[in-house]
Scaffold this active site. Structure first.
Site, mmCIF file in Angstrom:
data_model
loop_
_atom_site.group_PDB
_atom_site.id
_atom_site.type_symbol
_atom_site.label_atom_id
_atom_site.label_comp_id
_atom_site.label_asym_id
_atom_site.label_seq_id
_atom_site.Cartn_x
_atom_site.Cartn_y
_atom_site.Cartn_z
ATOM 1 N N ASP A 133 1.087 -7.347 9.840
ATOM 2 C CA ASP A 133 0.191 -8.129 10.717
ATOM 3 C C ASP A 133 0.730 -9.529 11.003
ATOM 4 O OD1 ASP A 133 -0.305 -8.882 8.064
ATOM 5 O OD2 ASP A 133 -2.482 -8.986 8.282
ATOM 6 N N ASP B 145 -9.001 -6.512 9.666
ATOM 7 C CA ASP B 145 -10.204 -5.981 9.029
ATOM 8 C C ASP B 145 -11.399 -6.007 9.977
ATOM 9 O OD1 ASP B 145 -8.440 -6.007 6.965
ATOM 10 O OD2 ASP B 145 -9.489 -7.501 5.755
ATOM 11 N N LEU C 214 -11.514 -3.129 0.160
ATOM 12 C CA LEU C 214 -12.111 -2.373 1.269
ATOM 13 C C LEU C 214 -12.752 -3.306 2.297
ATOM 14 C CD1 LEU C 214 -13.696 0.598 -0.711
ATOM 15 C CD2 LEU C 214 -11.463 0.489 0.408
ATOM 16 N N SER C 215 -12.508 -4.604 2.126
ATOM 17 C CA SER C 215 -12.959 -5.625 3.064
ATOM 18 C C SER C 215 -14.472 -5.711 3.237
ATOM 19 C CB SER C 215 -12.281 -5.473 4.431
ATOM 20 O OG SER C 215 -12.277 -6.743 5.053
ATOM 21 N N HIS D 271 1.772 -5.542 5.526
ATOM 22 C CA HIS D 271 2.546 -6.783 5.701
ATOM 23 C C HIS D 271 3.231 -6.812 7.079
ATOM 24 C CE1 HIS D 271 2.175 -8.702 1.677
ATOM 25 N NE2 HIS D 271 1.916 -7.466 1.310
ATOM 26 N N GLY E 40 -14.430 -6.980 -3.316
ATOM 27 C CA GLY E 40 -13.167 -7.288 -3.965
ATOM 28 C C GLY E 40 -12.329 -6.070 -4.339
ATOM 29 N N TYR F 34 2.195 -13.015 -2.219
ATOM 30 C CA TYR F 34 1.909 -12.887 -0.790
ATOM 31 C C TYR F 34 2.582 -14.025 -0.023
ATOM 32 C CZ TYR F 34 -0.928 -12.626 3.479
ATOM 33 O OH TYR F 34 -1.355 -12.550 4.790
ATOM 34 N N SER G 213 -29.081 -12.493 0.101
ATOM 35 C CA SER G 213 -28.336 -11.241 -0.060
ATOM 36 C C SER G 213 -28.648 -10.607 -1.401
ATOM 37 C CB SER G 213 -26.834 -11.517 0.018
ATOM 38 O OG SER G 213 -26.102 -10.391 -0.443
#
Ligand code: ADP
Ligand code: MG
Length: 384
Positions: A38, A176, A129-130, A36, A126, A228, A69
């Site tokens: 950034d 990220d 770990l981006s 928190h 999800g 958030y 994909s």
């Protein structure tokens, strides 16, 4: 064990009927410390991990982009000229958003050829770990290469962010993508979220015999989005009351205590002390090595638990159990209200921590967490 790169190349050939022109990959990331901070124009210290998204790309003779994909059944296709926010939805918004954002950030797409893209990933989706930055960064690097755009990796990070903000519609920062594009083996990316300057900082986990364990609690809190937004609002309120544009500029917490209500003060204190902990972690890594950062990870968790109030019982239990069973430091990571904790653990203590965390969760009647180690790894690259 078959190599994911072979699989991607083979599936590409089956789907599109030709060999790909090349393969590119980009990693997910873990944030070591700096939570928190950034959006308060502060500091973060993420690293790229050994879970990657691989993209196979083939050039076309028209001006169409097709994406497919292993993650989803639906493929998508669109003419380059039609790329715009709102023109695509679902997962294709990530890779197609990148193609669009390259144009927004200065690339001339008027004459570039169409492409076919096939994507597979070992980054869990999800899990915090981006996987989103991994897909964006792999596609950005691939298109930058075949379209010969010559864009810098820092600009490509902005491209990924722009795609995610405007094509996907997720208001995320640039941490990220920076980790995914700028990461190096056994190192972290020290990022100043105000200037966007970054430096690679050696972690030295390997030489110190340390493993980084991710403990994914599987808890997906219903308050995550609202929480958030609420914390961001607190930070903005605190900055306004203290007469600064962002909490990055707050240095005197004594004065802040007199000017703010207790809750806002504690939110501000988290951000101010967390920024300092990132700086202290970078210095400790450079001067004393990774065994010296455990206390900073622990203190970061306490600050998120007590001052920022974004932890949950599962995260606290994971952190405390890891600490009590040989971890040199542990903290929750990510936005909070669920998600994952990380623990820095000597290799010889890993199995003890795994058993202890499993046991503690069972005893507390909590759902078993998913645990795995990650290795700080190199950023996005061309594979073939
Ligand atoms: P994360 O924490 O993993 O980044 P996000 O919600 O930000 O979670 O991003 C996950 C989304 O990114 C997925 O729902 C999907 O739309 C997209 N995505 C990630 N990896 C892939 C992939 N390999 N193929 C297609 N889409 C992907
Ligand atoms: Mg994401």
């Amino acid at each position: 064990m078959s190599d994911i790169r072979d699989e991607v190349a083979e599936t590409f050939a089956e789907l599109f009927g030709s060999e790909p022109a090349g393969l590119w990959s980009a990693p997910g990331r873990v944030n070591l410390i700096g939570e928190h901070t950034d959006y308060n124009e502060g500091f973060v210290l993420p690293f790229a991990i050994n879970r990657r998204t691989v993209v196979a790309l083939g050039l076309r003779e028209d001006r169409v982009i097709r994406v497919a994909s292993g993650f989803a059944d639906e493929a998508a296709e669109i003419a380059i000229a039609d790329l715009a926010p709102g023109a695509v939805s679902g997962w294709p918004a990530y890779p197609l958003g990148v193609a669009w954002a390259l144009g927004q950030l200065g690339a001339d797409l008027a004459a570039v050829p169409g492409v076919d893209l096939y994507i597979e990933s070992t980054v869990p989706v999800g899990a915090g770990l981006s996987s989103s930055a991994a897909i964006e960064s792999a596609v950005a690097l691939a298109l930058n290469d075949v379209w010969r755009l010559g864009m810098d990796r820092r600009v490509l990070a902005s491209v990924g962010q722009r795609a995610e903000n405007e094509m996907v519609g997720a208001p995320t920062g640039i941490m990220d993508q920076s980790a995914s594009l700028l990461g190096r083996e056994d190192a972290a990316v020290f990022l100043d979220c105000r200037s966007l300057e970054s430096e690679v900082v050696d972690l030295g986990f390997r030489a110190a015999g340390l493993e980084l364990l991710v403990i994914d609690t599987g808890v997906e809190h219903q308050h995550a989005t609202g929480g958030y937004a609420d914390r961001r609002a607190s930070c903005e309120r605190g900055a306004a009351a203290l007469g600064v544009t962002s909490l990055r500029d707050v240095t005197d917490l004594t004065a802040a205590r007199d000017l703010l209500d207790d809750e806002t003060f504690r939110r501000v204190r988290h951000v101010v002390t967390e920024n300092q902990r990132v700086l202290d972690t970078v210095r400790a890594l450079r001067e004393d090595g990774p065994l010296a950062i455990g206390g900073l990870l622990d203190a970061s968790h306490v600050s998120m638990r007590d001052d920022f109030e974004i932890s949950v019982p599962e995260l606290d239990l994971a952190v405390e159990t890891a600490q009590a069973n040989g971890a040199i430091g542990a903290r929750m990571t990510g936005g909070g209200f669920g998600g994952s904790a990380i623990a820095l653990v000597p290799a010889e203590s890993i199995s003890r921590v795994l058993v202890a965390v499993d046991g503690a969760f069972a005893e507390a009647g909590m759902q078993q967490p998913t645990m795995f180690t990650v290795t700080p790894s190199e950023g996005a690259k061309r594979e073939r």
